[in-house]
Design an enzyme around this catalytic site. Structure first.
Site, PDB file in Angstrom:
ATOM      1  N   ASP A  36       0.760  -1.122   0.298  1.00 45.62           N
ATOM      2  CA  ASP A  36      -0.036  -0.081  -0.089  1.00 45.62           C
ATOM      3  C   ASP A  36       0.735   1.417   0.000  1.00 45.62           C
ATOM      4  O   ASP A  36       2.038   1.245   0.651  1.00 45.62           O
ATOM      5  CB  ASP A  36      -0.986  -0.074   1.265  1.00 45.62           C
ATOM      6  CG  ASP A  36      -2.179   0.921   1.179  1.00 45.62           C
ATOM      7  OD1 ASP A  36      -2.265   1.447  -0.075  1.00 45.62           O
ATOM      8  OD2 ASP A  36      -2.936   1.126   2.314  1.00 45.62           O
ATOM      9  N   HIS A  53       2.831   3.625  -8.812  1.00 47.05           N
ATOM     10  CA  HIS A  53       2.546   2.151  -9.377  1.00 47.05           C
ATOM     11  C   HIS A  53       3.698   1.407  -9.842  1.00 47.05           C
ATOM     12  O   HIS A  53       4.041   0.413  -9.887  1.00 47.05           O
ATOM     13  CB  HIS A  53       1.123   2.023  -9.911  1.00 47.05           C
ATOM     14  CG  HIS A  53      -0.319   2.384  -9.218  1.00 47.05           C
ATOM     15  ND1 HIS A  53      -0.206   1.893  -7.912  1.00 47.05           N
ATOM     16  CD2 HIS A  53      -1.182   3.221  -9.597  1.00 47.05           C
ATOM     17  CE1 HIS A  53      -1.358   2.530  -7.692  1.00 47.05           C
ATOM     18  NE2 HIS A  53      -1.952   3.184  -8.499  1.00 47.05           N
ATOM     19  N   LEU A 147      11.368 -20.047  -4.866  1.00 49.43           N
ATOM     20  CA  LEU A 147      10.204 -19.310  -4.314  1.00 49.43           C
ATOM     21  C   LEU A 147       9.037 -19.172  -5.103  1.00 49.43           C
ATOM     22  O   LEU A 147       8.846 -19.216  -6.444  1.00 49.43           O
ATOM     23  CB  LEU A 147      10.744 -17.853  -4.048  1.00 49.43           C
ATOM     24  CG  LEU A 147       9.785 -16.654  -3.353  1.00 49.43           C
ATOM     25  CD1 LEU A 147      10.529 -15.889  -2.376  1.00 49.43           C
ATOM     26  CD2 LEU A 147       9.166 -15.929  -4.415  1.00 49.43           C
TER      27      LEU A 147
HETATM   28  C1  FPP Z   1      -2.111   0.346  -3.246  1.00 49.10           C
HETATM   29  O1  FPP Z   1      -1.471   1.629  -3.241  1.00 49.10           O
HETATM   30  C2  FPP Z   1      -1.639  -0.473  -4.536  1.00 49.10           C
HETATM   31  C3  FPP Z   1      -2.164  -1.086  -5.318  1.00 49.10           C
HETATM   32  C4  FPP Z   1      -3.654  -0.956  -5.463  1.00 49.10           C
HETATM   33  C5  FPP Z   1      -1.483  -1.440  -6.523  1.00 49.10           C
HETATM   34  C6  FPP Z   1      -0.316  -2.387  -6.199  1.00 49.10           C
HETATM   35  C7  FPP Z   1       0.228  -2.771  -7.403  1.00 49.10           C
HETATM   36  C8  FPP Z   1       1.544  -3.011  -7.245  1.00 49.10           C
HETATM   37  C9  FPP Z   1       2.604  -2.252  -6.161  1.00 49.10           C
HETATM   38  C10 FPP Z   1       2.283  -3.353  -8.701  1.00 49.10           C
HETATM   39  C11 FPP Z   1       1.816  -4.742  -8.941  1.00 49.10           C
HETATM   40  C12 FPP Z   1       2.965  -5.314  -9.436  1.00 49.10           C
HETATM   41  C13 FPP Z   1       2.561  -6.482 -10.516  1.00 49.10           C
HETATM   42  C14 FPP Z   1       3.983  -7.365 -10.252  1.00 49.10           C
HETATM   43  C15 FPP Z   1       1.360  -7.002 -10.584  1.00 49.10           C
HETATM   44  P1  FPP Z   1      -2.454   2.892  -3.327  1.00 49.10           P
HETATM   45  O2  FPP Z   1      -2.715   3.074  -4.928  1.00 49.10           O
HETATM   46  O3  FPP Z   1      -3.946   2.661  -2.835  1.00 49.10           O
HETATM   47  O4  FPP Z   1      -1.839   3.899  -2.759  1.00 49.10           O
HETATM   48  P2  FPP Z   1      -2.445   5.118  -1.845  1.00 49.10           P
HETATM   49  O5  FPP Z   1      -3.074   4.477  -0.857  1.00 49.10           O
HETATM   50  O6  FPP Z   1      -1.198   5.689  -1.395  1.00 49.10           O
HETATM   51  O7  FPP Z   1      -3.389   6.067  -2.739  1.00 49.10           O
END
Ligand code: FPP
Length: 256
Positions: A36, A53, A147
């Site tokens: 997150d 992201h 893994l």
């Molecule tokens: C939450 O942060 C994150 C997500 C919804 C997306 C997570 C995805 C990745 C880290 C990359 C994915 C990688 C692969 C390999 C598929 P947020 O956007 O809710 O952040 P915020 O709470 O600060 O707005």
């Protein structure tokens, strides 16, 4: 000038050093992470959310390597939840491109590291480009013995449980077994995680202290660890802190 000896200071330094070392005993075999804070990471830098992201995606590769180094056997990452469809279309489209981009960039290295790709979540409804990239990676890595990188894509725990119940009822109708045969282990096998070991340690970044519909059944006895650090900044040192804290926990599973 004469040297002044400060033995108490010396002692403190060596204690700090010791606390920074992850021992080989009692390491978690299955680590699950709620990644997150990508959006806030970007916001803090005056960048658009997608930049967070992208950075978060690159960090997945870094953390897979670190997890491997510390002998983690399964790493489950929450990449897209069933609730994330509520986001603006542009952001959803970007998030759906990330698995493909991630695998295009890093699959050769992951294969070299003997990583096996698996997923949990409702796969069939994902966009075709997402599905085909992930399916290809799953096929290419299915014989790998290192893994397990288990990506939660379009995953929601309540939905998972409801789907499992539906399938179970269907199997009773087909007379595969009877109501009395149902037990926890059997029910667990109906979940996306199948016979994968339950997570030993669940980490959430960015300061939020909740599960957000992630692995509700599977985390009944999981140890939780939270950090304020945003996912793109989560690194080996912070991972080590989580592992060291985990090693200090007494897991009693309701016993004494
Ligand atoms: C939450 O942060 C994150 C997500 C919804 C997306 C997570 C995805 C990745 C880290 C990359 C994915 C990688 C692969 C390999 C598929 P947020 O956007 O809710 O952040 P915020 O709470 O600060 O707005």
């Amino acid at each position: 000038m004469p040297m002044i000896k400060l033995p108490f200071l010396k002692k403190k330094t060596s204690k700090v050093k010791q606390e920074n070392i992850v021992s080989q005993d009692n390491l978690p075999e299955h680590v699950a992470i709620i990644m997150d804070g990508n959006g806030r990471w970007a916001n803090k830098r005056g960048l658009p959310r997608f930049a967070g992201h992208k950075e978060g995606m690159d960090n997945v590769k870094t953390i897979v390597k670190v997890a491997n180094k510390y002998n983690v056997k399964i790493l489950t990452l929450y990449a897209f939840s069933t609730e994330n469809w509520k986001r603006p279309k542009k952001e959803i489209d970007y998030l759906m491109k990330l698995p493909m981009e991630f695998l295009n960039t890093y699959l050769p290295e992951l294969i070299e590291e003997n990583v096996q790709i698996q997923t949990i979540g409702e796969f069939d409804v994902l966009p075709t480009h997402t599905k085909s990239a992930v399916q290809k990676a799953k096929n290419q890595t299915k014989e790998n013995t290192g893994l397990i990188l288990n990506i939660a894509l379009n995953y929601g725990s309540r939905y998972e449980i409801v789907q499992a119940i539906k399938k179970l009822v269907d199997d009773i109708d087909k007379q595969d077994f009877q109501l009395g045969d149902i037990n926890e282990e059997m029910f667990g096998n109906y979940l996306y995680t199948g016979d994968l070991r339950d997570p030993d340690l669940l980490i959430r970044t960015s300061g939020e202290i909740r599960l957000s519909n992630f692995l509700l059944w599977q985390s009944a006895y999981t140890e939780f660890w939270f950090t304020d650090v945003f996912w793109p900044d989560f690194n080996e040192n912070i991972f080590k802190k989580a592992l060291i804290d985990y090693q200090k926990r007494k897991r009693r599973y309701g016993g004494i």
